[in-house]
Design an enzyme around this catalytic site. Structure first.
Site, PDB file in Angstrom:
ATOM      1  N   HIS A 160      21.823-155.107  11.116  1.00 28.65           N
ATOM      2  CA  HIS A 160      20.284-154.733  10.085  1.00 28.65           C
ATOM      3  C   HIS A 160      21.019-155.615   8.324  1.00 28.65           C
ATOM      4  O   HIS A 160      21.895-154.756   8.494  1.00 28.65           O
ATOM      5  CB  HIS A 160      19.098-153.975  10.308  1.00 28.65           C
ATOM      6  N   ASP A 191      22.496-145.627  10.844  1.00 27.97           N
ATOM      7  CA  ASP A 191      21.106-146.036  11.178  1.00 27.97           C
ATOM      8  C   ASP A 191      20.121-146.232  12.628  1.00 27.97           C
ATOM      9  O   ASP A 191      20.567-146.559  13.863  1.00 27.97           O
ATOM     10  CB  ASP A 191      21.514-147.570  11.179  1.00 27.97           C
ATOM     11  N   GLN A 199      15.862-148.836  15.235  1.00 27.82           N
ATOM     12  CA  GLN A 199      15.757-148.585  16.404  1.00 27.82           C
ATOM     13  C   GLN A 199      15.796-148.001  17.411  1.00 27.82           C
ATOM     14  O   GLN A 199      14.925-147.953  18.383  1.00 27.82           O
ATOM     15  CB  GLN A 199      16.116-150.113  16.665  1.00 27.82           C
ATOM     16  N   LYS A 251       7.687-148.552  12.383  1.00 34.74           N
ATOM     17  CA  LYS A 251       8.691-148.416  14.101  1.00 34.74           C
ATOM     18  C   LYS A 251       8.334-147.292  15.393  1.00 34.74           C
ATOM     19  O   LYS A 251       8.581-147.516  16.340  1.00 34.74           O
ATOM     20  CB  LYS A 251       9.795-148.864  13.799  1.00 34.74           C
ATOM     21  N   CYS A 297      16.559-160.985  10.256  1.00 38.31           N
ATOM     22  CA  CYS A 297      17.136-159.994   8.889  1.00 38.31           C
ATOM     23  C   CYS A 297      18.484-159.287   9.619  1.00 38.31           C
ATOM     24  O   CYS A 297      19.387-158.299   9.698  1.00 38.31           O
ATOM     25  CB  CYS A 297      16.661-158.896   9.146  1.00 38.31           C
TER      26      CYS A 297
HETATM   27  N1  7TS Z   1      17.671-150.896  10.485  1.00 40.44           N
HETATM   28  C1  7TS Z   1      17.269-151.607  11.414  1.00 40.44           C
HETATM   29  C2  7TS Z   1      18.279-151.722  13.143  1.00 40.44           C
HETATM   30  C3  7TS Z   1      15.924-152.491  11.944  1.00 40.44           C
HETATM   31  O1  7TS Z   1      15.801-153.036  13.001  1.00 40.44           O
HETATM   32  C4  7TS Z   1      15.390-152.483  11.042  1.00 40.44           C
HETATM   33  C5  7TS Z   1      14.352-153.538  11.049  1.00 40.44           C
HETATM   34  C6  7TS Z   1      15.536-151.555   9.641  1.00 40.44           C
HETATM   35  C7  7TS Z   1      16.707-151.159   9.199  1.00 40.44           C
HETATM   36  C8  7TS Z   1      14.940-151.570   8.666  1.00 40.44           C
HETATM   37  O2  7TS Z   1      13.581-151.426   8.508  1.00 40.44           O
HETATM   38  P1  7TS Z   1      12.297-151.089   7.352  1.00 40.44           P
HETATM   39  O3  7TS Z   1      11.694-150.665   8.460  1.00 40.44           O
HETATM   40  O4  7TS Z   1      12.798-150.374   6.042  1.00 40.44           O
HETATM   41  O5  7TS Z   1      12.364-152.388   7.249  1.00 40.44           O
HETATM   42  N2  7TS Z   1      14.130-154.125  11.702  1.00 40.44           N
HETATM   43  C9  7TS Z   1      13.304-154.961  11.797  1.00 40.44           C
HETATM   44  C10 7TS Z   1      13.337-155.873  13.208  1.00 40.44           C
HETATM   45  O6  7TS Z   1      13.699-156.192  13.897  1.00 40.44           O
HETATM   46  N3  7TS Z   1      12.163-156.959  12.728  1.00 40.44           N
HETATM   47  O7  7TS Z   1      11.580-156.277  11.089  1.00 40.44           O
HETATM   48  C11 7TS Z   1      12.007-155.771  11.013  1.00 40.44           C
END
Ligand code: 7TS
Length: 409
Positions: A122, A199, A202, A225, A364
């Site tokens: 991501h 990371d 997910q 999430k 992303c």
């Molecule tokens: N890493 C992964 C693998 C992700 O899927 C996401 C967000 C992030 C980091 C960042 O998370 P945040 O909470 O800091 O924004 N993924 C997604 C997505 O797949 N669609 O919207 C956000």
């Protein structure tokens, strides 16, 4: 196995209608919905025990502090961290990764050093390392993926040497659904002396994660999430590393003593929590962890595998539909696909008129899409409250769209 039908009743939003149709929510990889238990815990916190934390000497503030810090204990146990001092509350996974890039990376890296990420990351696990590489003179390299969307582990032999100071990779791809062999990668990266950031944005909501068994040095994830609120995320870090790192943000709470021209730092974990923290969000995250524990992370993972397998069977039977990523037994509940020549944005819009919420675009992960030779995909993602019936509705919705557009696509 989970009883997803019963679980649905825990999520008030799932009985809402959208576009005058029952809501079929298939975008939990972007952000999950929230069970009543989380909403009620946050509501009760604001109504009955809200005050700023850590600083009040009155009972209400002490109570708020106790609930907020109890949430940290719950997260500590949830990921099996060795100590609560290793669990830092941030804004989200993105901020957790940036915290490491700034507070650890600026000191640890220099010219000639390497950062190794993967092609399936991501943007949150790419851009902070680009900035760090530009600032320190380190070189950013990538572990390639196969055409089937899995990491090319044999390439690690060439890429991993003592120049690699940091290995950063995802536990699960937010596009391909691929679950990476994380413990093996950590072991191999440690063998050349690299520090490892996983990371877990997910992975943590969907799989049982034990940081001590995994052996990683840092783990980043977001509450929103995993049935929790927005505005709070977690950075797990090994204590020795966190102790050695300078602060990330300066301000209240993170200090022990401040004079006009210098300051000393608070103990872990507060050294990295400047300013008024996300108090009620922390309490909400604690309630989300309780909720996930009640369902059981093994049962959640099994349920998503089963639902994804079923959905993949249904979708791949549609002529002109192509799913990216590995087979169902090596992925979580994320299914990204292309369908005939229909643009993913048009497809998502047409599905929305049927009450089906999916995401379209590059999610992303532009470098990953470039590697796949695609500009965009449509993505359906499944969580605890999704059933096989949701997968049926998606397949029917796609058939409907194909029928409507006819020969044009
Ligand atoms: N890493 C992964 C693998 C992700 O899927 C996401 C967000 C992030 C980091 C960042 O998370 P945040 O909470 O800091 O924004 N993924 C997604 C997505 O797949 N669609 O919207 C956000």
């Amino acid at each position: 196995m989970l009883d997803a039908e019963r679980i649905r009743a825990d999520f008030p939003i799932l009985s809402c209608r959208t576009n005058d149709k029952p809501l079929i929510f298939l975008d939990s990889a972007a952000s999950s919905q929230k069970p009543a238990a989380v909403l009620e815990a946050m509501d009760a916190a604001y109504r009955t025990c809200y005050a700023n934390v850590h600083r009040g000497v009155y009972a209400l503030s002490e109570e708020a502090t106790r609930y907020y810090e109890e949430a940290r204990d719950k997260v500590t146990a949830f990921i099996n961290a060795a100590a609560r001092e290793e669990v830092i509350f941030t804004r989200n996974a993105t901020e957790s990764i940036n915290l490491v890039a700034y507070a650890w990376g600026r000191k640890a890296l220099g010219p000639g050093d390497r950062i190794l990420a993967t092609e399936m990351e991501h943007h949150s696990n790419i851009v902070p390392w680009q900035l760090l590489a530009q600032e320190t003179g380190a070189e950013l390299r990538y572990l390639p993926i196969t055409d089937a969307g899995e990491l090319q582990l044999d390439a690690l032999d060439d890429l991993l040497d003592e120049r690699v100071k940091l290995m950063a990779f995802t536990l699960m791809s937010n596009v391909l659904g691929t679950i990476t062999p994380a413990a093996e990668i950590v072991r191999r990266a440690h063998a050349v002396g690299a520090t490892v950031l996983v990371d877990g944005a997910q992975g943590v909501p969907h799989l049982p994660v034990d940081v001590q068994a995994l052996g990683c040095d840092f783990l980043a994830f977001s509450a929103h999430k995993m049935c929790g609120p927005t505005g709070i995320g977690v950075l797990y870090g090994r204590r020795a590393l966190l102790e050695a790192m300078p602060p990330f943000l300066g301000g209240g709470d993170m200090i022990r003593r401040v004079e006009l021209h210098r300051a000393t730092w608070n103990d872990l974990p507060w050294k990295f929590e400047a300013g008024t923290p996300p108090i009620v969000e922390g309490i909400g995250l604690g309630a989300a962890v309780d909720y996930l524990n009640r369902l059981g992370m093994d049962a959640i993972a099994a349920h998503e595998r089963d639902t994804a397998r079923y959905a993949m069977e249904r979708l791949s039977a549609l002529p002109g539909l192509h799913i990216v990523g590995p087979p169902a037994d090596r992925r979580g509940g994320v299914i990204a696909f292309t369908f005939r020549a229909i643009h993913p944005h048009d497809l998502a819009h047409l599905l929305d008129t049927e009450g089906i919420a999916v995401r379209a675009g590059h999610h992303c992960a532009q470098p990953l899409h470039a590697r796949l030779g695609l500009n965009a995909t449509t993505r359906a993602s499944f969580y605890v409250y999704n059933t096989r019936a949701d997968a049926d509705r998606l397949a029917e919705g796609l058939e409907h769209v194909a029928h409507m557009l006819g020969k044009a696509v």
